[in-house]
Motif scaffolding. Structure first.
Motif, PDB file in Angstrom:
ATOM      1  N   LEU A   1      37.834  25.000  34.290  1.00 43.28           N
ATOM      2  CA  LEU A   1      38.029  26.003  33.241  1.00 43.28           C
ATOM      3  C   LEU A   1      37.368  27.331  33.620  1.00 43.28           C
ATOM      4  CD1 LEU A   1      37.462  23.764  30.076  1.00 43.28           C
ATOM      5  CD2 LEU A   1      39.642  24.690  30.895  1.00 43.28           C
ATOM      6  N   TRP A   2      36.178  27.246  34.218  1.00 38.19           N
ATOM      7  CA  TRP A   2      35.468  28.456  34.640  1.00 38.19           C
ATOM      8  C   TRP A   2      36.248  29.187  35.740  1.00 38.19           C
ATOM      9  CZ3 TRP A   2      31.421  31.111  32.778  1.00 38.19           C
ATOM     10  CH2 TRP A   2      30.878  32.116  33.585  1.00 38.19           C
ATOM     11  N   GLN A   3      36.752  28.424  36.713  1.00 41.67           N
ATOM     12  CA  GLN A   3      37.516  29.030  37.802  1.00 41.67           C
ATOM     13  C   GLN A   3      38.788  29.706  37.282  1.00 41.67           C
ATOM     14  OE1 GLN A   3      37.702  25.364  40.178  1.00 41.67           O
ATOM     15  NE2 GLN A   3      36.708  26.434  41.860  1.00 41.67           N
ATOM     16  N   LEU A   4      39.469  29.036  36.349  1.00 43.31           N
ATOM     17  CA  LEU A   4      40.685  29.609  35.778  1.00 43.31           C
ATOM     18  C   LEU A   4      40.372  30.871  34.984  1.00 43.31           C
ATOM     19  CD1 LEU A   4      42.509  26.352  34.606  1.00 43.31           C
ATOM     20  CD2 LEU A   4      43.119  27.799  36.551  1.00 43.31           C
ATOM     21  N   LEU A   5      39.254  30.853  34.280  1.00 39.38           N
ATOM     22  CA  LEU A   5      38.841  32.025  33.504  1.00 39.38           C
ATOM     23  C   LEU A   5      38.564  33.218  34.420  1.00 39.38           C
ATOM     24  CD1 LEU A   5      38.140  33.005  30.603  1.00 39.38           C
ATOM     25  CD2 LEU A   5      35.766  32.388  31.092  1.00 39.38           C
ATOM     26  N   GLN A   6      38.019  32.936  35.609  1.00 43.05           N
ATOM     27  CA  GLN A   6      37.697  33.991  36.569  1.00 43.05           C
ATOM     28  C   GLN A   6      38.905  34.389  37.429  1.00 43.05           C
ATOM     29  OE1 GLN A   6      34.632  35.402  36.388  1.00 43.05           O
ATOM     30  NE2 GLN A   6      34.307  33.955  34.709  1.00 43.05           N
ATOM     31  N   GLY A   7      40.052  33.718  37.196  1.00 39.79           N
ATOM     32  CA  GLY A   7      41.257  34.047  37.953  1.00 39.79           C
ATOM     33  C   GLY A   7      41.285  33.449  39.345  1.00 39.79           C
ATOM     34  N   GLU A   8      40.437  32.432  39.588  1.00 39.50           N
ATOM     35  CA  GLU A   8      40.412  31.792  40.905  1.00 39.50           C
ATOM     36  C   GLU A   8      41.557  30.793  41.050  1.00 39.50           C
ATOM     37  OE1 GLU A   8      36.581  30.100  41.702  1.00 39.50           O
ATOM     38  OE2 GLU A   8      35.501  31.865  40.949  1.00 39.50           O
ATOM     39  N   SER A   9      41.881  30.459  42.299  1.00 40.35           N
ATOM     40  CA  SER A   9      42.969  29.526  42.575  1.00 40.35           C
ATOM     41  C   SER A   9      42.502  28.086  42.353  1.00 40.35           C
ATOM     42  CB  SER A   9      43.453  29.708  44.013  1.00 40.35           C
ATOM     43  OG  SER A   9      44.455  28.776  44.329  1.00 40.35           O
ATOM     44  N   VAL A  10      43.262  27.337  41.553  1.00 40.86           N
ATOM     45  CA  VAL A  10      42.959  25.927  41.276  1.00 40.86           C
ATOM     46  C   VAL A  10      44.255  25.137  41.414  1.00 40.86           C
ATOM     47  CG1 VAL A  10      42.120  24.264  39.589  1.00 40.86           C
ATOM     48  CG2 VAL A  10      41.121  26.546  39.657  1.00 40.86           C
ATOM     49  N   TYR A  11      44.194  24.032  42.157  1.00 38.67           N
ATOM     50  CA  TYR A  11      45.394  23.210  42.350  1.00 38.67           C
ATOM     51  C   TYR A  11      45.605  22.315  41.130  1.00 38.67           C
ATOM     52  CZ  TYR A  11      48.657  19.738  44.043  1.00 38.67           C
ATOM     53  OH  TYR A  11      49.738  18.905  44.167  1.00 38.67           O
ATOM     54  N   LEU A  12      46.647  22.628  40.351  1.00 38.53           N
ATOM     55  CA  LEU A  12      47.043  21.826  39.197  1.00 38.53           C
ATOM     56  C   LEU A  12      48.552  21.942  39.039  1.00 38.53           C
ATOM     57  CD1 LEU A  12      44.390  22.965  36.521  1.00 38.53           C
ATOM     58  CD2 LEU A  12      44.540  20.679  37.503  1.00 38.53           C
ATOM     59  N   PRO A  13      49.212  20.935  38.449  1.00 37.01           N
ATOM     60  CA  PRO A  13      50.622  21.099  38.103  1.00 37.01           C
ATOM     61  C   PRO A  13      50.783  22.331  37.208  1.00 37.01           C
ATOM     62  CG  PRO A  13      49.962  18.810  37.846  1.00 37.01           C
ATOM     63  CD  PRO A  13      48.713  19.593  38.117  1.00 37.01           C
ATOM     64  N   THR A  14      51.875  23.064  37.385  1.00 39.56           N
ATOM     65  CA  THR A  14      52.063  24.349  36.700  1.00 39.56           C
ATOM     66  C   THR A  14      51.889  24.245  35.188  1.00 39.56           C
ATOM     67  OG1 THR A  14      53.601  25.002  38.433  1.00 39.56           O
ATOM     68  CG2 THR A  14      53.635  26.294  36.420  1.00 39.56           C
ATOM     69  N   TRP A  15      52.472  23.217  34.581  1.00 34.88           N
ATOM     70  CA  TRP A  15      52.405  23.114  33.117  1.00 34.88           C
ATOM     71  C   TRP A  15      50.984  22.814  32.641  1.00 34.88           C
ATOM     72  CZ3 TRP A  15      51.000  18.526  30.624  1.00 34.88           C
ATOM     73  CH2 TRP A  15      50.950  17.386  31.425  1.00 34.88           C
ATOM     74  N   VAL A  16      50.227  22.061  33.448  1.00 33.68           N
ATOM     75  CA  VAL A  16      48.832  21.771  33.103  1.00 33.68           C
ATOM     76  C   VAL A  16      47.990  23.037  33.257  1.00 33.68           C
ATOM     77  CG1 VAL A  16      46.775  20.445  33.704  1.00 33.68           C
ATOM     78  CG2 VAL A  16      49.022  19.350  33.750  1.00 33.68           C
ATOM     79  N   LYS A  17      48.214  23.761  34.370  1.00 36.45           N
ATOM     80  CA  LYS A  17      47.443  24.977  34.630  1.00 36.45           C
ATOM     81  C   LYS A  17      47.645  25.998  33.516  1.00 36.45           C
ATOM     82  CE  LYS A  17      47.042  26.649  38.835  1.00 36.45           C
ATOM     83  NZ  LYS A  17      47.311  27.362  40.112  1.00 36.45           N
ATOM     84  N   THR A  18      48.892  26.159  33.065  1.00 34.77           N
ATOM     85  CA  THR A  18      49.184  27.139  32.006  1.00 34.77           C
ATOM     86  C   THR A  18      48.396  26.821  30.738  1.00 34.77           C
ATOM     87  OG1 THR A  18      51.421  27.466  32.877  1.00 34.77           O
ATOM     88  CG2 THR A  18      51.017  28.165  30.608  1.00 34.77           C
ATOM     89  N   LYS A  19      48.378  25.532  30.348  1.00 30.65           N
ATOM     90  CA  LYS A  19      47.657  25.133  29.139  1.00 30.65           C
ATOM     91  C   LYS A  19      46.155  25.299  29.304  1.00 30.65           C
ATOM     92  CE  LYS A  19      51.063  21.983  27.148  1.00 30.65           C
ATOM     93  NZ  LYS A  19      51.318  20.658  26.564  1.00 30.65           N
ATOM     94  N   LYS A  20      45.646  24.971  30.482  1.00 31.94           N
ATOM     95  CA  LYS A  20      44.205  25.060  30.698  1.00 31.94           C
ATOM     96  C   LYS A  20      43.739  26.517  30.800  1.00 31.94           C
ATOM     97  CE  LYS A  20      43.382  20.476  32.644  1.00 31.94           C
ATOM     98  NZ  LYS A  20      42.578  19.950  31.546  1.00 31.94           N
ATOM     99  N   ILE A  21      44.588  27.390  31.318  1.00 27.42           N
ATOM    100  CA  ILE A  21      44.242  28.825  31.331  1.00 27.42           C
ATOM    101  C   ILE A  21      44.083  29.327  29.906  1.00 27.42           C
ATOM    102  CG2 ILE A  21      45.166  31.137  31.807  1.00 27.42           C
ATOM    103  CD1 ILE A  21      46.330  29.999  34.412  1.00 27.42           C
ATOM    104  N   ASN A  22      44.997  28.916  29.032  1.00 31.65           N
ATOM    105  CA  ASN A  22      44.913  29.315  27.617  1.00 31.65           C
ATOM    106  C   ASN A  22      43.633  28.776  26.973  1.00 31.65           C
ATOM    107  OD1 ASN A  22      47.342  30.705  27.675  1.00 31.65           O
ATOM    108  ND2 ASN A  22      48.554  28.915  27.107  1.00 31.65           N
ATOM    109  N   ILE A  23      43.306  27.518  27.293  1.00 32.04           N
ATOM    110  CA  ILE A  23      42.083  26.912  26.752  1.00 32.04           C
ATOM    111  C   ILE A  23      40.854  27.680  27.241  1.00 32.04           C
ATOM    112  CG2 ILE A  23      40.598  24.858  26.887  1.00 32.04           C
ATOM    113  CD1 ILE A  23      43.204  23.188  26.984  1.00 32.04           C
ATOM    114  N   ALA A  24      40.822  27.984  28.543  1.00 29.27           N
ATOM    115  CA  ALA A  24      39.684  28.702  29.130  1.00 29.27           C
ATOM    116  C   ALA A  24      39.492  30.063  28.470  1.00 29.27           C
ATOM    117  CB  ALA A  24      39.896  28.864  30.639  1.00 29.27           C
ATOM    118  N   LYS A  25      40.594  30.754  28.216  1.00 24.62           N
ATOM    119  CA  LYS A  25      40.508  32.083  27.589  1.00 24.62           C
ATOM    120  C   LYS A  25      40.002  31.981  26.154  1.00 24.62           C
ATOM    121  CE  LYS A  25      44.043  34.399  30.385  1.00 24.62           C
ATOM    122  NZ  LYS A  25      45.417  34.970  30.397  1.00 24.62           N
ATOM    123  N   LYS A  26      40.461  30.957  25.421  1.00 25.58           N
ATOM    124  CA  LYS A  26      40.021  30.783  24.034  1.00 25.58           C
ATOM    125  C   LYS A  26      38.543  30.383  23.952  1.00 25.58           C
ATOM    126  CE  LYS A  26      44.582  29.542  22.185  1.00 25.58           C
ATOM    127  NZ  LYS A  26      45.418  28.458  21.614  1.00 25.58           N
TER     128      LYS A  26
END
Length: 316
Positions: free
Chosen positions: A246-271
């Motif tokens: 979540l921290w890496q996604l919040l900072q815009g770093e590259s994380v290997y996840l399925p696209t649909w999972v990554k999209t949801k987790k980016i939203n969670i990280a931002k919230k």
């Protein structure tokens, strides 16, 4: 290729066992495996095997499990045996300590030994962390090619999550997919696999985050899994890993996840924002401290952990 001696540094014995089989297949003759246990200090038995010579054209692979448990005097005595070549005997020294953050265990009892340095030069050392993400991906790809079974990207992603993290159990689960007798595996086919403990924890995390339906998956884990300090430690590690993602996604770093999972987790990280993600770390560290320094039962620590996590993710 002639037999020498081999040093296997890996926490997963099934990985070591595959390496031993592949190595022996390169040698001529019939090889009989002899198991010796370092955690029971069977060093005398081990040395007796090294002295032996075959009279019936059966060569011996002497496999020393948990060699890291043996004292310094064993490793010193070993020198005179490994300095001599015995065509009938091939020893495998298995160091099965856990790796730490991708780094092998400290083998100070071996580093300065001449036979260790010689083994390095000859390529007689197996170093493997066991079943990590890269190993699992490679193993699944190899399995699918050997069995001529097609696996899509989506199936691969889910398979890596649902499979256990030790090779022996992985082989058993893949046999279930082989038994389906299909040319291609679908996501639905993965229902035949017994979910690993880690997969249940992923369900737990996804449930708390709202990525998965809000079923009381944690009750299943609570009833079946949490019965010791050892059983809760993997949960703490996975929550730490989740916080890191979540921290890496919040900072815009590259994380290997399925696209649909990554999209949801980016939203969670931002919230959540940085403060709440750091709070996840603090909750885990507090739970770990309670396990180590108090008499609170693991099940209560787990209950408090889940309740605290639910408060963080409430309203997302």
């Amino acid at each position: 290729m002639r037999p020498g001696y081999f040093i296997c540094i890996c926490p997963d014995y099934e990985v070591i066992s595959d390496f031993i089989d592949n190595t022996l297949n390169k040698f001529t003759g019939n090889w009989e495996k002899k198991l010796v246990w370092g955690d029971e200090d069977q060093s005398d038995i081990f040395f007796n095997y090294l002295r032996s010579s075959s009279l019936i054209n059966t060569k011996q692979a002497i496999i020393l499990r948990y060699a890291e448990k043996l004292p310094e005097k064993f490793w010193n005595k070993l020198s005179k045996f490994l300095n001599r070549f015995n065509p009938d005997v091939c020893p495998f020294l298995c160091i099965e300590s856990e790796w730490n953050k991708g780094k092998p265990p400290d083998i100070k009892f071996l580093k300065n030994k001449k036979y260790y340095k010689f083994a390095q030069k000859k390529g007689w050392i197996l170093r493997s962390p066991g079943v990590d993400e890269q190993f699992l991906t490679n193993y699944i790809n190899k399995w699918s090619k050997e069995n001529k079974i097609k696996i899509s990207y989506e199936v691969m992603s889910q398979l890596r999550e649902v499979l256990p993290k030790d090779l022996s159990a992985i082989k058993n689960e893949l046999k279930k997919l082989e038994a389906l007798n299909k040319d291609a595996i679908t996501v639905k086919d993965l229902n035949v696999i017994s979910p690993s403990f880690e997969y249940n924890v992923f369900d737990l995390i996804n449930s708390i985050e709202g990525v998965a339906p809000k079923e009381k998956i944690w009750e299943t884990i609570f009833n079946k899994e949490i019965n010791s300090h050892e059983s809760i430690i993997p949960i703490l590690k996975l929550f730490i890993r989740e916080a890191k993602i979540l921290w890496q996604l919040l900072q815009g770093e590259s994380v290997y996840l399925p696209t649909w999972v990554k999209t949801k987790k980016i939203n969670i990280a931002k919230k959540l924002g940085p403060k709440k993600i750091i709070e996840i770390y603090n909750i885990v560290l507090e739970a770990e401290l309670k396990l180590k320094t108090s008499n609170i039962s693991p099940s209560i620590v787990f209950e408090n952990l889940v309740a605290s996590m639910q408060n963080i993710f409430k309203g997302l």
